[in-house]
Design an enzyme around this catalytic site. Sequence first.
Site, PDB file in Angstrom:
ATOM      1  N   LYS A 138      17.047  -3.689   6.500  1.00  0.00           N
ATOM      2  CA  LYS A 138      16.973  -2.954   5.206  1.00  0.00           C
ATOM      3  C   LYS A 138      15.435  -2.980   4.741  1.00  0.00           C
ATOM      4  O   LYS A 138      14.836  -3.801   5.501  1.00  0.00           O
ATOM      5  CB  LYS A 138      17.927  -3.842   4.122  1.00  0.00           C
ATOM      6  CG  LYS A 138      17.211  -5.357   4.063  1.00  0.00           C
ATOM      7  CD  LYS A 138      18.436  -6.224   3.237  1.00  0.00           C
ATOM      8  CE  LYS A 138      17.808  -7.533   2.914  1.00  0.00           C
ATOM      9  NZ  LYS A 138      18.945  -8.322   2.745  1.00  0.00           N
ATOM     10  N   ARG A 140      26.792 -12.610  -6.644  1.00  0.00           N
ATOM     11  CA  ARG A 140      26.165 -11.219  -6.429  1.00  0.00           C
ATOM     12  C   ARG A 140      27.164 -10.238  -6.715  1.00  0.00           C
ATOM     13  O   ARG A 140      27.397  -9.331  -7.266  1.00  0.00           O
ATOM     14  CB  ARG A 140      25.112 -11.284  -5.488  1.00  0.00           C
ATOM     15  CG  ARG A 140      24.339 -10.152  -5.362  1.00  0.00           C
ATOM     16  CD  ARG A 140      23.201 -10.273  -4.480  1.00  0.00           C
ATOM     17  NE  ARG A 140      23.558 -10.244  -3.066  1.00  0.00           N
ATOM     18  CZ  ARG A 140      22.466 -10.396  -2.175  1.00  0.00           C
ATOM     19  NH1 ARG A 140      21.139 -10.423  -2.205  1.00  0.00           N
ATOM     20  NH2 ARG A 140      23.026 -10.625  -0.778  1.00  0.00           N
ATOM     21  N   ARG A 161      23.884 -12.654  10.643  1.00  0.00           N
ATOM     22  CA  ARG A 161      23.025 -11.391   9.901  1.00  0.00           C
ATOM     23  C   ARG A 161      21.603 -12.007  10.036  1.00  0.00           C
ATOM     24  O   ARG A 161      21.143 -12.629   9.062  1.00  0.00           O
ATOM     25  CB  ARG A 161      23.528 -11.150   8.850  1.00  0.00           C
ATOM     26  CG  ARG A 161      24.992 -10.689   8.738  1.00  0.00           C
ATOM     27  CD  ARG A 161      25.238  -9.986   7.256  1.00  0.00           C
ATOM     28  NE  ARG A 161      25.142 -10.940   6.380  1.00  0.00           N
ATOM     29  CZ  ARG A 161      25.991 -12.054   5.779  1.00  0.00           C
ATOM     30  NH1 ARG A 161      26.932 -12.123   6.534  1.00  0.00           N
ATOM     31  NH2 ARG A 161      25.691 -12.844   4.884  1.00  0.00           N
ATOM     32  N   TYR A 200     -13.439  -5.758 -12.201  1.00  0.00           N
ATOM     33  CA  TYR A 200     -12.671  -5.757 -13.350  1.00  0.00           C
ATOM     34  C   TYR A 200     -12.623  -6.908 -14.207  1.00  0.00           C
ATOM     35  O   TYR A 200     -12.166  -7.950 -13.797  1.00  0.00           O
ATOM     36  CB  TYR A 200     -11.404  -5.097 -13.505  1.00  0.00           C
ATOM     37  CG  TYR A 200     -11.187  -3.557 -13.094  1.00  0.00           C
ATOM     38  CD1 TYR A 200     -11.711  -2.458 -13.799  1.00  0.00           C
ATOM     39  CD2 TYR A 200     -10.709  -3.040 -11.652  1.00  0.00           C
ATOM     40  CE1 TYR A 200     -11.742  -1.271 -13.337  1.00  0.00           C
ATOM     41  CE2 TYR A 200     -10.499  -1.787 -11.302  1.00  0.00           C
ATOM     42  CZ  TYR A 200     -10.990  -0.812 -12.014  1.00  0.00           C
ATOM     43  OH  TYR A 200     -11.049   0.375 -11.887  1.00  0.00           O
ATOM     44  N   CYS A 242      -8.597  -4.485  -6.885  1.00  0.00           N
ATOM     45  CA  CYS A 242      -8.460  -3.325  -7.620  1.00  0.00           C
ATOM     46  C   CYS A 242      -7.311  -2.565  -6.804  1.00  0.00           C
ATOM     47  O   CYS A 242      -6.689  -2.965  -6.117  1.00  0.00           O
ATOM     48  CB  CYS A 242      -9.832  -2.306  -7.480  1.00  0.00           C
ATOM     49  SG  CYS A 242     -11.221  -3.349  -7.769  1.00  0.00           S
TER      50      CYS A 242
HETATM   51  C1  LIG Z   1      19.001  -9.720   3.380  1.00  0.00           C
HETATM   52  C2  LIG Z   1      20.490 -10.173   3.749  1.00  0.00           C
HETATM   53  C3  LIG Z   1      20.534 -10.830   5.160  1.00  0.00           C
HETATM   54  C4  LIG Z   1      19.456 -11.415   5.854  1.00  0.00           C
HETATM   55  O1  LIG Z   1      18.665 -12.298   5.438  1.00  0.00           O
HETATM   56  P1  LIG Z   1      17.690 -13.334   5.882  1.00  0.00           P
HETATM   57  O2  LIG Z   1      17.263 -14.485   5.329  1.00  0.00           O
HETATM   58  O3  LIG Z   1      16.301 -12.211   6.040  1.00  0.00           O
HETATM   59  O4  LIG Z   1      17.726 -13.533   7.420  1.00  0.00           O
HETATM   60  C5  LIG Z   1      21.734 -11.207   5.487  1.00  0.00           C
HETATM   61  N1  LIG Z   1      22.818 -11.023   4.845  1.00  0.00           N
HETATM   62  C6  LIG Z   1      23.030 -10.276   3.543  1.00  0.00           C
HETATM   63  C7  LIG Z   1      23.918  -9.852   2.678  1.00  0.00           C
HETATM   64  C8  LIG Z   1      21.703  -9.944   2.957  1.00  0.00           C
HETATM   65  O5  LIG Z   1      21.566  -9.154   2.003  1.00  0.00           O
END
Ligand SMILES: *Cc1c(COP(=O)(O)O)cnc(C)c1O
Length: 370
Positions: A38, A132, A219, A263, A310
């Site tokens: 992602k 979530r 994942r 700045y 900047c």
């Molecule tokens: C982003 C995400 C991951 C990956 O998490 P990492 O900490 O980058 O390995 C896995 N599962 C879900 C649902 C996520 O949103």
Amino acid sequence: MKKVLRRSWVEISLSQVVENCQVYQAHSSTENIMAVVKADAYGHGAVEVSKILESIGVCNFAVSNIDEAIELRNAGIKGEVLILGYTPIEEVENLIRYDIVQTLLSSEYATQLINYGSKIKCQYAIDTGMNRIGLNADDVHMCEREIRRASKYLVLMGMYTHLCVADSDLQECNIFTEEQIQKFENVVTAVKDLDLPYIHCLNSAGGLWHRADAGEFSRVGIALYGLKPDYLNILPEGIKPAMEWKSVISMIKTVYAGETIGYGRTYLVEKDMRIATVSTGYADGYDRRLSNKGYVLINGKKAPIVGRICMDQFMIDVSEIECNIYDEVILLGNSGALSITADDMAHTIGTIGYEVVCSISKRVQRKYIY
Ligand SMILES: *Cc1c(COP(=O)(O)O)cnc(C)c1O
């Protein structure tokens, strides 16, 4: 015409991504990984990263939305692509057209997809404490009822939950994580007879430091890119940042005691100094909170940032460094014996490495090294 990379660019080592993936697999409690690509593979380039991982046998990818999913399909990615977040109902026909798997975020959303007509590939999100998305795992009967309904009217491929403190080694966090996994397994057990092929609950941290009987996938996102889920983590030997961010000195000059830099005149010159201007700024994603705080590397030495970042440039103190106009500046990466990682930079400004790499903007050219 070939683009010249001489303003601000990142170099991404795809062989390091492969190495990170393989080291991860060797250390993980699961057999398979689903590559989380992602947000343009956390700024590393979703197409390039997915292609290289597909070439070494990874067949599952996760993205955040339908546009990211379509991008992978258009690039020829053949594996399963799971959308982890919300797809508006108006976009649902693209799930079918591009053969994408959609997360069921809630029972209301499942109903919408069921009413859509054609059968859509999906996986149910189960909420085990993150609060979530997903069905509340505390109510196993409700989860069971919902999962059975989805499997009847949709192409339900599986279910997953997400861990929220798997990266901490505090005891209370370990206990919470174990409870999350247990809650997930309770739901999995209730619908065992459906034989859903995709059951998964571990992220990068989960796969390294926890185990789950339910599911053979992790994942994996951040570890593929060689960064830590949490600053205090120690990654397995061999997992290293895959990205270096470079820029150049566009000008060098002497400034005198009593002058100020940038700045807001936030940096007061106390004694005569040599400053260099770097051709990168916050519009490139170089965080403004590094103003008067961060540093870069030049010829193996640390050059502190002076004044505010900047939009397109910033200034550094090179009084003690031998360097010339147009020399390369390391914003992230190695120089001599020194290195700056996205995790270090994040730590300096109170965020996480994830945000640092995701924030590197489109105008920073990507160069791939194999
Ligand atoms: C982003 C995400 C991951 C990956 O998490 P990492 O900490 O980058 O390995 C896995 N599962 C879900 C649902 C996520 O949103």
